[in-house]
Write a protein that holds these residues in place. Structure first.
Motif, mmCIF file in Angstrom:
data_model
loop_
_atom_site.group_PDB
_atom_site.id
_atom_site.type_symbol
_atom_site.label_atom_id
_atom_site.label_comp_id
_atom_site.label_asym_id
_atom_site.label_seq_id
_atom_site.Cartn_x
_atom_site.Cartn_y
_atom_site.Cartn_z
ATOM 1 N N GLN A 155 0.825 -1.199 0.000
ATOM 2 C CA GLN A 155 0.000 0.000 0.000
ATOM 3 C C GLN A 155 0.868 1.263 0.000
ATOM 4 O OE1 GLN A 155 -2.604 0.410 3.405
ATOM 5 N NE2 GLN A 155 -4.198 1.275 2.109
ATOM 6 N N LYS A 156 1.934 1.222 0.756
ATOM 7 C CA LYS A 156 2.845 2.365 0.807
ATOM 8 C C LYS A 156 3.510 2.582 -0.559
ATOM 9 C CE LYS A 156 6.552 4.319 3.580
ATOM 10 N NZ LYS A 156 7.468 4.108 4.680
ATOM 11 N N ALA A 157 3.891 1.490 -1.204
ATOM 12 C CA ALA A 157 4.587 1.582 -2.492
ATOM 13 C C ALA A 157 3.642 1.878 -3.661
ATOM 14 C CB ALA A 157 5.338 0.286 -2.764
ATOM 15 N N MET A 158 2.430 1.328 -3.608
ATOM 16 C CA MET A 158 1.533 1.420 -4.765
ATOM 17 C C MET A 158 0.386 2.403 -4.566
ATOM 18 S SD MET A 158 1.357 -2.613 -5.710
ATOM 19 C CE MET A 158 0.663 -2.393 -7.329
ATOM 20 N N ASP A 159 0.191 2.850 -3.352
ATOM 21 C CA ASP A 159 -0.861 3.803 -3.001
ATOM 22 C C ASP A 159 -2.230 3.284 -3.469
ATOM 23 O OD1 ASP A 159 -1.521 6.114 -1.623
ATOM 24 O OD2 ASP A 159 -1.490 7.351 -3.431
ATOM 25 N N ALA A 160 -2.960 4.053 -4.231
ATOM 26 C CA ALA A 160 -4.320 3.679 -4.632
ATOM 27 C C ALA A 160 -4.339 2.435 -5.513
ATOM 28 C CB ALA A 160 -4.995 4.837 -5.365
ATOM 29 N N TYR A 161 -3.224 2.117 -6.156
ATOM 30 C CA TYR A 161 -3.173 0.994 -7.094
ATOM 31 C C TYR A 161 -2.790 -0.323 -6.423
ATOM 32 C CZ TYR A 161 -3.753 4.705 -10.392
ATOM 33 O OH TYR A 161 -4.268 5.777 -11.077
ATOM 34 N N VAL A 162 -2.878 -0.371 -5.121
ATOM 35 C CA VAL A 162 -2.496 -1.552 -4.355
ATOM 36 C C VAL A 162 -3.345 -2.776 -4.707
ATOM 37 C CG1 VAL A 162 -3.981 -1.076 -2.359
ATOM 38 C CG2 VAL A 162 -1.851 -2.348 -2.044
ATOM 39 N N TYR A 163 -4.525 -2.555 -5.253
ATOM 40 C CA TYR A 163 -5.412 -3.684 -5.571
ATOM 41 C C TYR A 163 -5.108 -4.316 -6.931
ATOM 42 C CZ TYR A 163 -7.805 -1.895 -1.536
ATOM 43 O OH TYR A 163 -8.084 -1.466 -0.263
ATOM 44 N N THR A 164 -4.222 -3.713 -7.704
ATOM 45 C CA THR A 164 -3.894 -4.226 -9.035
ATOM 46 C C THR A 164 -3.367 -5.665 -9.009
ATOM 47 O OG1 THR A 164 -3.430 -1.960 -9.703
ATOM 48 C CG2 THR A 164 -2.649 -3.699 -11.164
ATOM 49 N N PRO A 165 -2.424 -6.020 -8.122
ATOM 50 C CA PRO A 165 -1.978 -7.429 -8.109
ATOM 51 C C PRO A 165 -3.102 -8.400 -7.756
ATOM 52 C CG PRO A 165 -0.481 -6.048 -6.822
ATOM 53 C CD PRO A 165 -1.647 -5.201 -7.182
ATOM 54 N N PHE A 166 -4.022 -7.969 -6.915
ATOM 55 C CA PHE A 166 -5.138 -8.838 -6.541
ATOM 56 C C PHE A 166 -6.073 -9.044 -7.735
ATOM 57 C CE2 PHE A 166 -3.671 -6.875 -2.596
ATOM 58 C CZ PHE A 166 -3.395 -8.016 -1.857
ATOM 59 N N ILE A 167 -6.262 -8.001 -8.527
ATOM 60 C CA ILE A 167 -7.072 -8.131 -9.745
ATOM 61 C C ILE A 167 -6.435 -9.170 -10.666
ATOM 62 C CG2 ILE A 167 -7.813 -6.952 -11.854
ATOM 63 C CD1 ILE A 167 -8.211 -4.408 -10.118
ATOM 64 N N ALA A 168 -5.114 -9.118 -10.805
ATOM 65 C CA ALA A 168 -4.417 -10.086 -11.669
ATOM 66 C C ALA A 168 -4.619 -11.514 -11.161
ATOM 67 C CB ALA A 168 -2.925 -9.742 -11.739
ATOM 68 N N VAL A 169 -4.520 -11.716 -9.858
ATOM 69 C CA VAL A 169 -4.717 -13.051 -9.283
ATOM 70 C C VAL A 169 -6.160 -13.523 -9.503
ATOM 71 C CG1 VAL A 169 -4.796 -14.362 -7.116
ATOM 72 C CG2 VAL A 169 -2.860 -12.850 -7.596
ATOM 73 N N ILE A 170 -7.115 -12.634 -9.351
ATOM 74 C CA ILE A 170 -8.522 -13.001 -9.555
ATOM 75 C C ILE A 170 -8.769 -13.376 -11.015
ATOM 76 C CG2 ILE A 170 -10.908 -12.180 -9.477
ATOM 77 C CD1 ILE A 170 -10.020 -10.398 -7.071
ATOM 78 N N ILE A 171 -8.187 -12.615 -11.945
ATOM 79 C CA ILE A 171 -8.333 -12.944 -13.371
ATOM 80 C C ILE A 171 -7.770 -14.339 -13.648
ATOM 81 C CG2 ILE A 171 -7.518 -12.362 -15.701
ATOM 82 C CD1 ILE A 171 -7.753 -9.373 -14.823
ATOM 83 N N PHE A 172 -6.587 -14.630 -13.123
ATOM 84 C CA PHE A 172 -5.989 -15.957 -13.282
ATOM 85 C C PHE A 172 -6.910 -17.035 -12.705
ATOM 86 C CE2 PHE A 172 -3.608 -19.442 -11.340
ATOM 87 C CZ PHE A 172 -3.009 -19.991 -12.460
ATOM 88 N N THR A 173 -7.467 -16.764 -11.517
ATOM 89 C CA THR A 173 -8.329 -17.741 -10.851
ATOM 90 C C THR A 173 -9.598 -17.996 -11.653
ATOM 91 O OG1 THR A 173 -7.445 -17.060 -8.719
ATOM 92 C CG2 THR A 173 -9.515 -18.304 -8.698
#
Length: 184
Positions: free
Chosen positions: A132-150
């Motif tokens: 969250q500190k590194a990505m700020d508002a875009y912190v959910y982007t990796p989770f979106i990628a994992v959900i797409i894969f799933t």
């Protein structure tokens, strides 16, 4: 931290999240038997992707234009995420594991799954503040990628287990019969 970032009282946010959790569970109770496990998992993933994207937009807009609308938009997106999670990604893996596994191996499979789930939760809990500190508002982007894969994995490899016995599901997984053959 999401509620703090959106300038919403964390206590109120927790109450809202708990309420969304209850709504999602109640909806899931009827949908899982009507739509089937696979459809609920896929729908759950799409809802979670949409909610995550809305959270990114809400947090980004709140950072640049802190208004009540964007604060509540972000909280609404979070509540939608919780509801989406409870419709499929939350409960169905535990249900479907019992429908995919012979009873002689179920305790071992559930034990391994519980350990993996606990480890994954720990990793996310420890790494999320740094992300969250590194990505700020875009912190959910990796989770979106994992959900797409799933979603892709479920779409291609997970059979619909609704109305089937474990032996029938095992036949599908082994490739000795198709779902259509068994259902006919």
């Amino acid at each position: 931290s999401l509620f703090n970032q959106a300038n919403v009282d964390p206590w109120l946010g927790t109450v809202l999240a708990s309420s969304a959790n209850v709504v999602g569970v109640v909806l899931a109770l009827s949908l899982v038997e009507n739509l089937g496990r696979k459809a609920c998992l896929i729908s759950s993933g799409f809802i979670m992707i949409a909610a995550s994207a809305c959270s990114i937009i809400g947090l980004d807009m709140n950072e640049n234009n802190s208004t009540s609308f964007w604060q509540w938009f972000t909280i609404g997106a979070s509540m939608l995420y919780v509801i989406g999670f409870e419709l499929g990604f939350g409960p169905i893996p535990w249900t479907i594991a019992a429908e995919l596994t012979p009873s002689s191996e179920l305790s071992t499979v559930q034990g391994i799954a519980s350990a993996a789930n606990g480890l994954a939760n720990f990793v996310i809990a420890v790494s999320f503040p740094h992300m969250q500190k590194a990505m700020d508002a875009y912190v959910y982007t990796p989770f979106i990628a994992v959900i797409i894969f799933t979603i892709g994995f479920v779409w291609v490899y997970v059979p619909e287990t609704k109305g089937l016995r474990v032996e029938q599901v095992c036949q599908i997984l082994k490739g000795t019969a198709t779902e259509k053959e068994i259902r006919d």
